[in-house]
Design a protein around this motif. Structure first.
Motif, PDB file in Angstrom:
ATOM      1  N   GLY A   8      11.481   6.449  14.928  1.00 55.06           N
ATOM      2  CA  GLY A   8      12.524   7.371  15.341  1.00 55.06           C
ATOM      3  C   GLY A   8      13.623   6.711  16.159  1.00 55.06           C
ATOM      4  N   GLY A   9      14.852   7.161  15.944  1.00 55.64           N
ATOM      5  CA  GLY A   9      15.988   6.681  16.716  1.00 55.64           C
ATOM      6  C   GLY A   9      16.533   5.341  16.291  1.00 55.64           C
ATOM      7  N   THR A  10      16.151   4.857  15.110  1.00 50.45           N
ATOM      8  CA  THR A  10      16.567   3.524  14.684  1.00 50.45           C
ATOM      9  C   THR A  10      17.538   3.580  13.513  1.00 50.45           C
ATOM     10  N   GLY A  11      18.085   2.414  13.178  1.00 50.69           N
ATOM     11  CA  GLY A  11      19.009   2.305  12.059  1.00 50.69           C
ATOM     12  C   GLY A  11      19.125   0.855  11.630  1.00 50.69           C
ATOM     13  N   PHE A  12      20.161   0.540  10.875  1.00 51.84           N
ATOM     14  CA  PHE A  12      20.400  -0.842  10.455  1.00 51.84           C
ATOM     15  C   PHE A  12      20.738  -1.705  11.664  1.00 51.84           C
ATOM     16  N   VAL A  13      21.451  -1.125  12.629  1.00 50.56           N
ATOM     17  CA  VAL A  13      21.828  -1.808  13.865  1.00 50.56           C
ATOM     18  C   VAL A  13      21.002  -1.292  15.037  1.00 50.56           C
ATOM     19  N   LYS A  14      20.949   0.010  15.176  1.00 52.21           N
ATOM     20  CA  LYS A  14      20.341   0.632  16.345  1.00 52.21           C
ATOM     21  C   LYS A  14      18.825   0.493  16.341  1.00 52.21           C
ATOM     22  N   GLY A  15      18.283   0.157  17.515  1.00 52.72           N
ATOM     23  CA  GLY A  15      16.845   0.111  17.702  1.00 52.72           C
ATOM     24  C   GLY A  15      16.450   1.059  18.812  1.00 52.72           C
ATOM     25  N   ASN A  16      15.154   1.299  18.976  1.00 48.57           N
ATOM     26  CA  ASN A  16      14.696   2.086  20.109  1.00 48.57           C
ATOM     27  C   ASN A  16      14.368   1.134  21.257  1.00 48.57           C
ATOM     28  N   SER A  17      13.525   1.557  22.175  1.00 47.73           N
ATOM     29  CA  SER A  17      13.209   0.695  23.319  1.00 47.73           C
ATOM     30  C   SER A  17      12.538  -0.607  22.900  1.00 47.73           C
ATOM     31  N   LYS A  18      11.875  -0.605  21.719  1.00 48.34           N
ATOM     32  CA  LYS A  18      11.212  -1.808  21.220  1.00 48.34           C
ATOM     33  C   LYS A  18      12.104  -2.579  20.235  1.00 48.34           C
ATOM     34  N   ARG A  19      13.316  -2.107  20.057  1.00 45.37           N
ATOM     35  CA  ARG A  19      14.269  -2.744  19.143  1.00 45.37           C
ATOM     36  C   ARG A  19      13.761  -2.727  17.699  1.00 45.37           C
ATOM     37  N   ASP A  20      13.077  -1.663  17.342  1.00 48.97           N
ATOM     38  CA  ASP A  20      12.528  -1.569  15.987  1.00 48.97           C
ATOM     39  C   ASP A  20      13.568  -1.053  14.993  1.00 48.97           C
ATOM     40  N   ASN A  21      14.623  -1.825  14.784  1.00 48.54           N
ATOM     41  CA  ASN A  21      15.595  -1.422  13.780  1.00 48.54           C
ATOM     42  C   ASN A  21      15.045  -1.713  12.381  1.00 48.54           C
ATOM     43  N   TYR A  22      15.837  -1.467  11.352  1.00 50.75           N
ATOM     44  CA  TYR A  22      15.316  -1.610   9.992  1.00 50.75           C
ATOM     45  C   TYR A  22      14.866  -3.037   9.661  1.00 50.75           C
ATOM     46  N   PRO A  23      15.638  -4.071  10.018  1.00 48.97           N
ATOM     47  CA  PRO A  23      15.138  -5.431   9.758  1.00 48.97           C
ATOM     48  C   PRO A  23      13.806  -5.710  10.435  1.00 48.97           C
ATOM     49  N   THR A  24      13.628  -5.213  11.671  1.00 50.07           N
ATOM     50  CA  THR A  24      12.364  -5.408  12.375  1.00 50.07           C
ATOM     51  C   THR A  24      11.225  -4.715  11.642  1.00 50.07           C
ATOM     52  N   GLN A  25      11.482  -3.524  11.130  1.00 51.35           N
ATOM     53  CA  GLN A  25      10.465  -2.806  10.363  1.00 51.35           C
ATOM     54  C   GLN A  25      10.072  -3.585   9.104  1.00 51.35           C
ATOM     55  N   LEU A  26      11.064  -4.145   8.420  1.00 48.11           N
ATOM     56  CA  LEU A  26      10.769  -4.946   7.228  1.00 48.11           C
ATOM     57  C   LEU A  26       9.897  -6.150   7.569  1.00 48.11           C
ATOM     58  N   ARG A  27      10.177  -6.771   8.707  1.00 49.05           N
ATOM     59  CA  ARG A  27       9.423  -7.960   9.106  1.00 49.05           C
ATOM     60  C   ARG A  27       8.026  -7.625   9.617  1.00 49.05           C
ATOM     61  N   SER A  28       7.736  -6.350   9.851  1.00 51.63           N
ATOM     62  CA  SER A  28       6.419  -5.968  10.360  1.00 51.63           C
ATOM     63  C   SER A  28       5.348  -5.991   9.281  1.00 51.63           C
ATOM     64  N   VAL A  29       5.770  -6.169   8.024  1.00 46.95           N
ATOM     65  CA  VAL A  29       4.849  -6.173   6.887  1.00 46.95           C
ATOM     66  C   VAL A  29       4.848  -7.567   6.270  1.00 46.95           C
ATOM     67  N   PRO A  30       3.683  -8.103   5.908  1.00 42.08           N
ATOM     68  CA  PRO A  30       3.619  -9.457   5.337  1.00 42.08           C
ATOM     69  C   PRO A  30       4.497  -9.593   4.094  1.00 42.08           C
ATOM     70  N   PRO A  31       5.155 -10.716   3.918  1.00 45.67           N
ATOM     71  CA  PRO A  31       6.009 -10.941   2.744  1.00 45.67           C
ATOM     72  C   PRO A  31       5.223 -10.774   1.447  1.00 45.67           C
TER      73      PRO A  31
END
Length: 261
Positions: free
Chosen positions: A105-128
């Motif tokens: 919640g509260g994230t976007g392509f640029v915007k992150g929440n308190s943990k900076r979980d923006n969309y690129p971060t979410q993509l990187r949270s899953v193994p390639p």
């Protein structure tokens, strides 16, 4: 690319250039949960010897394709009465996918929440290479950034889809554009156009939630931001209709919206 769409999704292959100009708009954003897993069955073996009676081959168990959902609170399902009724889960069930929802919640392509979980971060949270479908949805939390620095947002959209294609080279990519429960401003149009262009550049299937605007009226939650169960069902219907239609989408530059509408 592998094709995992049960209903016949199709990718686009138009390379689009990004522009860096857009004016002011007037919309706010939205705002993520996780679920999922995967596994693959080994191929059956034949008989060890021609002298022995050949055993019946073990059946190959078909596993559901694993679909990664990246997004904000709309993809989390905030506003729905249960996770089973959020649009991402509805789409996964109808398409025969296994859902892995890492939206925040509260994230976007640029915007992150308190943990900076923006969309690129979410993509990187899953193994390639670990998923078969990647669905990237939303972007409305970046509307404010669009007013201040549209070039930064355009670059972030392009980079996010390029990252998805690089990290999951064999996966099908689905781009679900931003939505808004309010009047559609210029920043919403420009961001939607940027998503459409990034989808074209990375052979993704683009889904519009603005044409026509899907989040309005009785589909908006009492909080004035998110969607009800019915609203989630309508978003799912729009995504499913696009995936099943199998029609190519046309790319467009973000600045085209200033002259085409």
């Amino acid at each position: 690319m592998k094709r995992w769409f049960v209903g016949g999704g199709i990718a686009v292959s138009v390379v689009a250039a990004f522009a860096v100009a857009v004016l002011v708009g007037m919309v706010l954003g939205a705002g993520g949960i996780a679920v999922g897993g995967t596994g693959w069955a080994p191929a059956p073996r034949g008989a060890p010897s021609v002298w022995a009676q050949s055993p019946s081959p073990s059946p190959v168990v078909e596993k559901e394709p694993l679909a990664l959902f990246v997004g904000d609170s709309y993809t989390v399902g905030q506003g729905a009465t249960s996770p089973e009724l959020r649009w991402s889960t509805r789409v996964a069930e109808e398409m025969g996918w296994q859902e892995l929802n890492v939206a925040v919640g509260g994230t976007g392509f640029v915007k992150g929440n308190s943990k900076r979980d923006n969309y690129p971060t979410q993509l990187r949270s899953v193994p390639p290479g670990s998923v078969d479908i990647v669905v990237i949805a939303g972007g409305q939390n970046d509307f404010k950034a669009m007013r201040r620095d549209p070039a930064r947002v355009f670059d972030a959209v392009a980079d996010t889809y390029a990252l998805a294609a690089l990290r999951f080279p064999d996966a099908e990519i689905v781009a679900v554009g931003p939505s808004t429960p309010r009047a559609i401003g210029l920043e919403a149009r420009a961001l939607d156009s940027a998503v459409r262009a990034a989808a074209a550049a990375n052979e993704a299937t683009y889904v519009s939630l603005l044409d026509p605007n899907i989040v309005q009226g009785g589909l908006v939650h009492a909080d004035g931001v998110h969607t009800t169960d019915t609203g989630n069902a309508r978003i799912a219907e729009r995504v499913l209709a696009t995936l099943r239609a199998g029609q190519p989408q046309t790319g467009a530059r973000p600045a085209d919206i200033l002259t085409s509408r």
